[in-house]
Motif scaffolding. Sequence first.
Motif, short mmCIF file in Angstrom:
data_model
loop_
_atom_site.label_atom_id
_atom_site.label_comp_id
_atom_site.label_asym_id
_atom_site.label_seq_id
_atom_site.Cartn_x
_atom_site.Cartn_y
_atom_site.Cartn_z
N ALA A 44 0.83 -1.21 0.00
CA ALA A 44 0.00 0.00 0.00
C ALA A 44 0.87 1.26 0.00
O ALA A 44 0.60 2.22 -0.74
CB ALA A 44 -0.93 -0.02 1.21
N LYS A 45 1.89 1.28 0.84
CA LYS A 45 2.78 2.44 0.89
C LYS A 45 3.57 2.58 -0.41
O LYS A 45 3.83 3.69 -0.89
CB LYS A 45 3.74 2.31 2.07
N THR A 46 3.96 1.46 -0.99
CA THR A 46 4.68 1.50 -2.27
C THR A 46 3.80 2.10 -3.36
O THR A 46 4.28 2.87 -4.20
CB THR A 46 5.15 0.09 -2.67
N SER A 87 19.16 -1.99 -8.27
CA SER A 87 17.89 -1.46 -7.77
C SER A 87 18.02 -1.08 -6.29
O SER A 87 17.50 -0.05 -5.86
CB SER A 87 16.76 -2.47 -7.97
N PHE A 88 18.73 -1.90 -5.50
CA PHE A 88 18.97 -1.55 -4.11
C PHE A 88 19.87 -0.32 -4.00
O PHE A 88 19.66 0.54 -3.12
CB PHE A 88 19.61 -2.72 -3.36
N LEU A 89 20.86 -0.22 -4.86
CA LEU A 89 21.78 0.92 -4.83
C LEU A 89 21.01 2.23 -5.07
O LEU A 89 21.18 3.21 -4.33
CB LEU A 89 22.87 0.74 -5.88
N ASN A 90 20.16 2.22 -6.07
CA ASN A 90 19.38 3.42 -6.37
C ASN A 90 18.31 3.68 -5.31
O ASN A 90 18.00 4.84 -5.02
CB ASN A 90 18.76 3.30 -7.76
N ALA A 91 17.77 2.62 -4.73
CA ALA A 91 16.80 2.80 -3.65
C ALA A 91 17.47 3.46 -2.45
O ALA A 91 16.89 4.35 -1.81
CB ALA A 91 16.21 1.45 -3.26
N TYR A 178 8.36 -10.00 -3.00
CA TYR A 178 7.53 -8.84 -2.67
C TYR A 178 7.16 -8.03 -3.91
O TYR A 178 6.00 -7.65 -4.08
CB TYR A 178 8.25 -7.94 -1.66
N PHE A 179 8.13 -7.77 -4.80
CA PHE A 179 7.74 -6.97 -5.96
C PHE A 179 7.00 -7.80 -7.00
O PHE A 179 6.26 -7.25 -7.83
CB PHE A 179 8.92 -6.18 -6.55
N LEU A 341 10.60 -2.73 -13.01
CA LEU A 341 10.59 -1.37 -12.46
C LEU A 341 10.02 -1.35 -11.04
O LEU A 341 10.44 -0.55 -10.20
CB LEU A 341 9.77 -0.45 -13.36
N ASN A 342 9.10 -2.24 -10.77
CA ASN A 342 8.51 -2.30 -9.42
C ASN A 342 9.54 -2.70 -8.37
O ASN A 342 9.35 -2.41 -7.18
CB ASN A 342 7.33 -3.27 -9.40
N ALA A 343 10.60 -3.38 -8.79
CA ALA A 343 11.64 -3.77 -7.84
C ALA A 343 12.21 -2.54 -7.14
O ALA A 343 12.43 -2.55 -5.92
CB ALA A 343 12.75 -4.53 -8.57
N TYR A 344 12.43 -1.48 -7.89
CA TYR A 344 12.99 -0.25 -7.31
C TYR A 344 12.02 0.36 -6.30
O TYR A 344 12.42 0.74 -5.20
CB TYR A 344 13.29 0.75 -8.43
#
Length: 553
Positions: A44-46, A87-91, A178-179, A341-344
């Motif tokens: 929901a928050k995502t 994706s983790f790096l950019n997150a 999760y994604f 893209l949802n991974a990010y």
Amino acid sequence: FFFAILTAAVPLSLMIDGQAEHFKGRTISNVTDLSVEEQLYLYAKTKILKDAMRKQRTDQIDQFRIKCSDMNVYLLFMGESSRTKNSFLNAAKFHRVTVNDFDVAGSSFNKKESITDTVRMLAGYTTKQSVFIIRSPQEGTCAWLRTTLHDFAQKIGIPMPALINAGDGQHSHPTHEYFDQFSFLEQCKWNREHIHIALVGDLFHGRLAHSKADGLKIFRNVKVDLVAPPELQMPSHVVQQMKRQGFQVRVFMSLKEYMESDAKAWVWYFTTLHVERFGDKLKERQGAVKDAVTFRKEWTPRLPPGAKFYHRFPFHSDEKRNTVPPSLGDTPLNGWDAQALNAYHVRTMLLAMVGGQVGGDFTPFVEVVPVLAPVAKLPNPLGSPVQPQCSAGKQGIKPVEAGLVIDHIGVGQSVRDIWETISKVRKLIGLNVISSHGVYESTSREPGSYKGIISLPNHPDLSHTELRRLAAIAPECTLNIVEDNMVIVKYRLHMPPKIYNFKDIGCKNEVCISNPKHFENVNPCFVRVDDENNTFACVYCERVFRYQDIWHS
């Protein structure tokens, strides 16, 4: 609950550090480290964050940023990765924290330093919250670090570091699950009432196929179609887990067979063919195996309206692995681009949660769960005889006037196995005292059934810890406490829910973090997962073993 979160405003006062402690410092080693409610909260928050980014609502986006340069986010990738790591790096960069891309190749790992010591050292470099994103070939790494870092953090006075599993061998990749689920929710227009999904490809080796048994629990009604040749079908224990959870499961041996069936899925999830894990016989049939799980473009008209395909690597450079026609990339069936893209977005929100920025408005559901007692105390009538009943011609054990008698050891097992269990009991309980023991015919069972007995004259009562250990070593034995030639109390000891703190147990999975070959000094621990078959799972790698197989020979 879910729709309330989606529509609720998110006051800044609920987002700031210090008011979002529920998720702060959490470890995400497996999908189930977030409850179903917590996963729904994440999604929901995502959704709110993703919508704000799409509409460029800077003020709303900033509510989710940690913005603490004293917070360290470490990326420890001990295996190859491109998508997950970046994706983790950019997150992490989104949150404007200090990001450390740990250079494993030039680190002390090459000097055989343990990951336990490395993470402890790095965690001590700040008094603020730290987050470790770890990809490791050792299965269960984050689960172990959660255990050892808890006491370490308290000892030196730092917050418990958050740990996120970015993939540990063939075990788990929770953030990918999760994604995946977030993508399914988007396709279902956020309706959790029902999902119909087809899992296609290498279901035997694919950890992302296995984790669907946990991830899909966010939906109320789940129908799963398993499409794979027999050699690559889903492991039976995963299928049984799905069925226990109420999933409707159908099995098909090929896509050709599946396309001829009724009621095809609208969610399709393709898994990579792990050719490197194929045995020699399977490699000889590689062409036929690939053909069984390869979608043909001419089947497209038979798909239900709104169907979408998901795939981690839809177009692999190795043609032997490709099971989706490249021409489908420009059609509405393409769900894999949005999935990637949802991974990010999902990982950005997960960092906000474990970093303490988000979670103040989460209200957990509290369920009272009865404690399972590992030892059941059964009163025995006074006057019960202490001396075991032996068949004619069998030598009995000397009667005990006072002390303990452990009876029914290994009842029904082979004589050799009973003697081995008696030896374990004496060794692991520390019964190096004057006593007697033996194997005798059991009169309470059919003829030819045997049991072990240990007689301990004038021995004091066993402590609760010793009772638990005895229950683990010799489940279903009885402990008789004797005074004045009379049994005053009898205990029936049942298989405990957890077995740990034994030097004689160990996980036989060679890539488990608890395996001694990795020199991490991990204490093995197993939890009971199946009462009927007496099977136990390692708490780190989650491999399931028979009770007798967790003990060293």
